[in-house]
Design a protein around this motif. Structure first.
Motif, PDB file in Angstrom:
ATOM      1  N   VAL A  56       0.841  -1.208   0.000  1.00 36.34           N
ATOM      2  CA  VAL A  56       0.000   0.000   0.000  1.00 36.34           C
ATOM      3  C   VAL A  56       0.870   1.250   0.000  1.00 36.34           C
ATOM      4  O   VAL A  56       0.645   2.189  -0.776  1.00 36.34           O
ATOM      5  N   VAL A  57       1.876   1.260   0.860  1.00 37.76           N
ATOM      6  CA  VAL A  57       2.737   2.432   0.974  1.00 37.76           C
ATOM      7  C   VAL A  57       3.553   2.626  -0.303  1.00 37.76           C
ATOM      8  O   VAL A  57       3.753   3.761  -0.758  1.00 37.76           O
ATOM      9  N   ALA A  58       4.012   1.529  -0.906  1.00 35.40           N
ATOM     10  CA  ALA A  58       4.757   1.627  -2.165  1.00 35.40           C
ATOM     11  C   ALA A  58       3.876   2.189  -3.277  1.00 35.40           C
ATOM     12  O   ALA A  58       4.348   2.954  -4.127  1.00 35.40           O
ATOM     13  N   TYR A  59       2.602   1.822  -3.254  1.00 40.44           N
ATOM     14  CA  TYR A  59       1.673   2.357  -4.254  1.00 40.44           C
ATOM     15  C   TYR A  59       1.518   3.867  -4.085  1.00 40.44           C
ATOM     16  O   TYR A  59       1.569   4.627  -5.061  1.00 40.44           O
ATOM     17  N   TRP A  60       1.357   4.319  -2.847  1.00 44.78           N
ATOM     18  CA  TRP A  60       1.234   5.759  -2.604  1.00 44.78           C
ATOM     19  C   TRP A  60       2.526   6.490  -2.959  1.00 44.78           C
ATOM     20  O   TRP A  60       2.491   7.589  -3.502  1.00 44.78           O
ATOM     21  N   ARG A  61       3.662   5.883  -2.653  1.00 45.75           N
ATOM     22  CA  ARG A  61       4.945   6.555  -2.869  1.00 45.75           C
ATOM     23  C   ARG A  61       5.278   6.686  -4.353  1.00 45.75           C
ATOM     24  O   ARG A  61       5.775   7.725  -4.809  1.00 45.75           O
ATOM     25  N   THR A  62       5.053   5.618  -5.122  1.00 51.42           N
ATOM     26  CA  THR A  62       5.506   5.578  -6.510  1.00 51.42           C
ATOM     27  C   THR A  62       4.427   5.924  -7.524  1.00 51.42           C
ATOM     28  O   THR A  62       4.733   6.336  -8.642  1.00 51.42           O
ATOM     29  N   ASN A  63       3.147   5.717  -7.151  1.00 58.06           N
ATOM     30  CA  ASN A  63       2.013   5.898  -8.060  1.00 58.06           C
ATOM     31  C   ASN A  63       2.127   5.028  -9.311  1.00 58.06           C
ATOM     32  O   ASN A  63       1.636   5.386 -10.384  1.00 58.06           O
ATOM     33  N   THR A  65       1.051   1.968 -11.667  1.00 62.53           N
ATOM     34  CA  THR A  65      -0.237   1.320 -11.876  1.00 62.53           C
ATOM     35  C   THR A  65      -0.220  -0.031 -11.168  1.00 62.53           C
ATOM     36  O   THR A  65       0.846  -0.607 -10.909  1.00 62.53           O
ATOM     37  N   LEU A  66      -1.394  -0.553 -10.856  1.00 65.51           N
ATOM     38  CA  LEU A  66      -1.458  -1.848 -10.181  1.00 65.51           C
ATOM     39  C   LEU A  66      -0.884  -2.950 -11.064  1.00 65.51           C
ATOM     40  O   LEU A  66      -0.313  -3.918 -10.560  1.00 65.51           O
ATOM     41  N   ARG A  67      -1.016  -2.796 -12.354  1.00 61.78           N
ATOM     42  CA  ARG A  67      -0.439  -3.784 -13.272  1.00 61.78           C
ATOM     43  C   ARG A  67       1.083  -3.786 -13.183  1.00 61.78           C
ATOM     44  O   ARG A  67       1.729  -4.817 -13.379  1.00 61.78           O
ATOM     45  N   GLN A  68       1.675  -2.639 -12.895  1.00 67.02           N
ATOM     46  CA  GLN A  68       3.127  -2.555 -12.738  1.00 67.02           C
ATOM     47  C   GLN A  68       3.563  -2.988 -11.334  1.00 67.02           C
ATOM     48  O   GLN A  68       4.603  -3.626 -11.165  1.00 67.02           O
ATOM     49  N   LEU A  69       2.766  -2.625 -10.325  1.00 70.25           N
ATOM     50  CA  LEU A  69       3.165  -2.851  -8.935  1.00 70.25           C
ATOM     51  C   LEU A  69       2.981  -4.305  -8.495  1.00 70.25           C
ATOM     52  O   LEU A  69       3.835  -4.854  -7.785  1.00 70.25           O
ATOM     53  N   ALA A  70       1.867  -4.928  -8.899  1.00 69.44           N
ATOM     54  CA  ALA A  70       1.527  -6.263  -8.395  1.00 69.44           C
ATOM     55  C   ALA A  70       2.642  -7.290  -8.595  1.00 69.44           C
ATOM     56  O   ALA A  70       2.971  -8.035  -7.657  1.00 69.44           O
ATOM     57  N   PRO A  71       3.268  -7.380  -9.788  1.00 70.97           N
ATOM     58  CA  PRO A  71       4.327  -8.391  -9.959  1.00 70.97           C
ATOM     59  C   PRO A  71       5.517  -8.191  -9.029  1.00 70.97           C
ATOM     60  O   PRO A  71       6.216  -9.157  -8.700  1.00 70.97           O
ATOM     61  N   LEU A  72       5.746  -6.941  -8.587  1.00 67.38           N
ATOM     62  CA  LEU A  72       6.871  -6.681  -7.696  1.00 67.38           C
ATOM     63  C   LEU A  72       6.660  -7.324  -6.322  1.00 67.38           C
ATOM     64  O   LEU A  72       7.621  -7.574  -5.598  1.00 67.38           O
ATOM     65  N   PHE A  73       5.390  -7.582  -5.983  1.00 64.40           N
ATOM     66  CA  PHE A  73       5.072  -8.233  -4.713  1.00 64.40           C
ATOM     67  C   PHE A  73       4.602  -9.677  -4.915  1.00 64.40           C
ATOM     68  O   PHE A  73       4.217 -10.345  -3.953  1.00 64.40           O
ATOM     69  N   GLY A  74       4.607 -10.141  -6.163  1.00 61.80           N
ATOM     70  CA  GLY A  74       4.249 -11.524  -6.436  1.00 61.80           C
ATOM     71  C   GLY A  74       2.776 -11.823  -6.294  1.00 61.80           C
ATOM     72  O   GLY A  74       2.400 -12.944  -5.929  1.00 61.80           O
ATOM     73  N   VAL A  75       1.902 -10.814  -6.570  1.00 63.48           N
ATOM     74  CA  VAL A  75       0.456 -11.024  -6.504  1.00 63.48           C
ATOM     75  C   VAL A  75      -0.175 -10.549  -7.806  1.00 63.48           C
ATOM     76  O   VAL A  75       0.473  -9.912  -8.636  1.00 63.48           O
ATOM     77  N   SER A  78      -5.655  -7.816  -9.337  1.00 65.39           N
ATOM     78  CA  SER A  78      -6.884  -7.753  -8.544  1.00 65.39           C
ATOM     79  C   SER A  78      -6.586  -7.923  -7.052  1.00 65.39           C
ATOM     80  O   SER A  78      -7.223  -7.292  -6.203  1.00 65.39           O
ATOM     81  N   ALA A  79      -5.604  -8.765  -6.716  1.00 64.20           N
ATOM     82  CA  ALA A  79      -5.226  -8.944  -5.315  1.00 64.20           C
ATOM     83  C   ALA A  79      -4.629  -7.663  -4.756  1.00 64.20           C
ATOM     84  O   ALA A  79      -4.921  -7.270  -3.613  1.00 64.20           O
ATOM     85  N   ALA A  80      -3.787  -6.992  -5.547  1.00 70.17           N
ATOM     86  CA  ALA A  80      -3.201  -5.725  -5.103  1.00 70.17           C
ATOM     87  C   ALA A  80      -4.294  -4.680  -4.876  1.00 70.17           C
ATOM     88  O   ALA A  80      -4.246  -3.918  -3.900  1.00 70.17           O
ATOM     89  N   ASP A  81      -5.292  -4.665  -5.750  1.00 71.93           N
ATOM     90  CA  ASP A  81      -6.412  -3.729  -5.611  1.00 71.93           C
ATOM     91  C   ASP A  81      -7.174  -3.989  -4.317  1.00 71.93           C
ATOM     92  O   ASP A  81      -7.520  -3.066  -3.580  1.00 71.93           O
ATOM     93  N   ARG A  82      -7.425  -5.270  -4.006  1.00 71.50           N
ATOM     94  CA  ARG A  82      -8.144  -5.606  -2.776  1.00 71.50           C
ATOM     95  C   ARG A  82      -7.332  -5.217  -1.543  1.00 71.50           C
ATOM     96  O   ARG A  82      -7.886  -4.745  -0.550  1.00 71.50           O
ATOM     97  N   ILE A  83      -6.028  -5.412  -1.606  1.00 68.30           N
ATOM     98  CA  ILE A  83      -5.169  -5.057  -0.475  1.00 68.30           C
ATOM     99  C   ILE A  83      -5.227  -3.556  -0.200  1.00 68.30           C
ATOM    100  O   ILE A  83      -5.366  -3.111   0.948  1.00 68.30           O
ATOM    101  N   ILE A  84      -5.147  -2.756  -1.252  1.00 67.97           N
ATOM    102  CA  ILE A  84      -5.175  -1.291  -1.091  1.00 67.97           C
ATOM    103  C   ILE A  84      -6.527  -0.840  -0.549  1.00 67.97           C
ATOM    104  O   ILE A  84      -6.599   0.004   0.359  1.00 67.97           O
ATOM    105  N   ASN A  85      -7.603  -1.400  -1.060  1.00 68.24           N
ATOM    106  CA  ASN A  85      -8.939  -1.014  -0.601  1.00 68.24           C
ATOM    107  C   ASN A  85      -9.189  -1.443   0.839  1.00 68.24           C
ATOM    108  O   ASN A  85      -9.929  -0.788   1.578  1.00 68.24           O
TER     109      ASN A  85
END
Length: 255
Positions: A56-63, A65-75, A78-85
């Motif tokens: 969540v914090v990495a998403y806020w810091r870097t902005n 997209t979820l498509r770019q961020l999710a693979p960095l955490f191995g999810v 849609s899973a990244a979206d649920r985590i942020i929400n």
């Protein structure tokens, strides 16, 4: 799929959160006490709470997209979206309920470019933005209140009341810029046409400007979080991001 970024490696914490590993662990403990890690119905979380917080914090810091961020955490995306929400609202700064009698606050509004046009309007920066009233403690410089976001074309004197910031502050002495006429806030003295300000008023304005600059410094630090430069979140997402970033900002200042 294994992730690249994980909270089990302390070197990832500071670049994204600004927190030390000890501060990060304390924040995780607070979230656990708030039952952010309770077992839920349906599919279990694919990441431990520490990694979900870092995502969540990495998403806020870097902005990213979820498509770019999710693979960095191995999810998945849609899973990244649920985590942020799920976790974003639980990181929100809680407004201070009481203030000492000698407390002095500073308020100012800041614009956050927001793509959700249902809550944003074109503002003086010519972008669709939301207006956020941010109140800090003049002494500690900690953020104490953030009002609910309003359309970016709303002027500050109206946003002060409509955002809920005025009600949260109550009768506490609050300093503001000259854009808050009729609000009862402590503003700089204005020069009447054809008249010069008295020396004591000039001195007061100089002191007022120096103190008020502290809230501008707060904005500068918060805007290093790239999501506040172009927020793609919908609905309450921009509000949760502002509150979460303010909480992390306070943790860093408090040490």
């Amino acid at each position: 799929m294994a992730g690249v970024i994980t909270a089990s490696e302390p070197s990832w914490m500071s670049p994204f959160t600004g927190l030390s590993p000890r501060q990060f662990s304390k924040l995780v403990a607070v979230l656990r006490r708030k039952e952010a890690d309770t077992v839920r119905r349906g599919r279990p979380w694919g990441l431990p709470l520490e990694d979900r917080l870092l995502l969540v914090v990495a998403y806020w810091r870097t902005n990213l997209t979820l498509r770019q961020l999710a693979p960095l955490f191995g999810v998945s995306k849609s899973a990244a979206d649920r985590i942020i929400n799920h976790l974003g609202p639980r990181l929100a700064l809680q407004p201070r309920q009481r203030f000492r009698k000698d407390t002095v606050l500073i308020v100012d509004g800041t614009l956050v470019p927001t793509r959700d046009h249902t809550i944003a309007e074109q503002s003086k920066n010519y972008r669709y933005s939301t207006n956020h009233q941010v109140v800090i403690d003049a002494d500690s410089r900690l953020v104490v209140v953030i009002g609910r976001p309003l359309p970016g074309n709303r002027n500050d004197c109206k946003a002060w009341a409509e955002s809920g910031a005025k009600a949260a502050v109550g009768l506490t002495t609050t300093i503001a810029a000259g854009g808050y006429p009729g609000t009862g806030l402590v503003m700089p003295h204005r020069r009447r046409k054809g008249e010069a300000l008295l020396d004591w008023k000039e001195a007061h304005n100089t002191s007022h400007k120096q103190v008020r600059a502290r809230v501008e410094h707060t904005f500068a630090r918060m805007k290093t979080w790239k999501i506040l430069r172009d927020c793609r979140l919908k609905g309450d997402g921009v509000h949760h991001a502002m509150l979460g970033i303010a909480r992390l900002h306070n943790l860093v200042l408090a040490g």
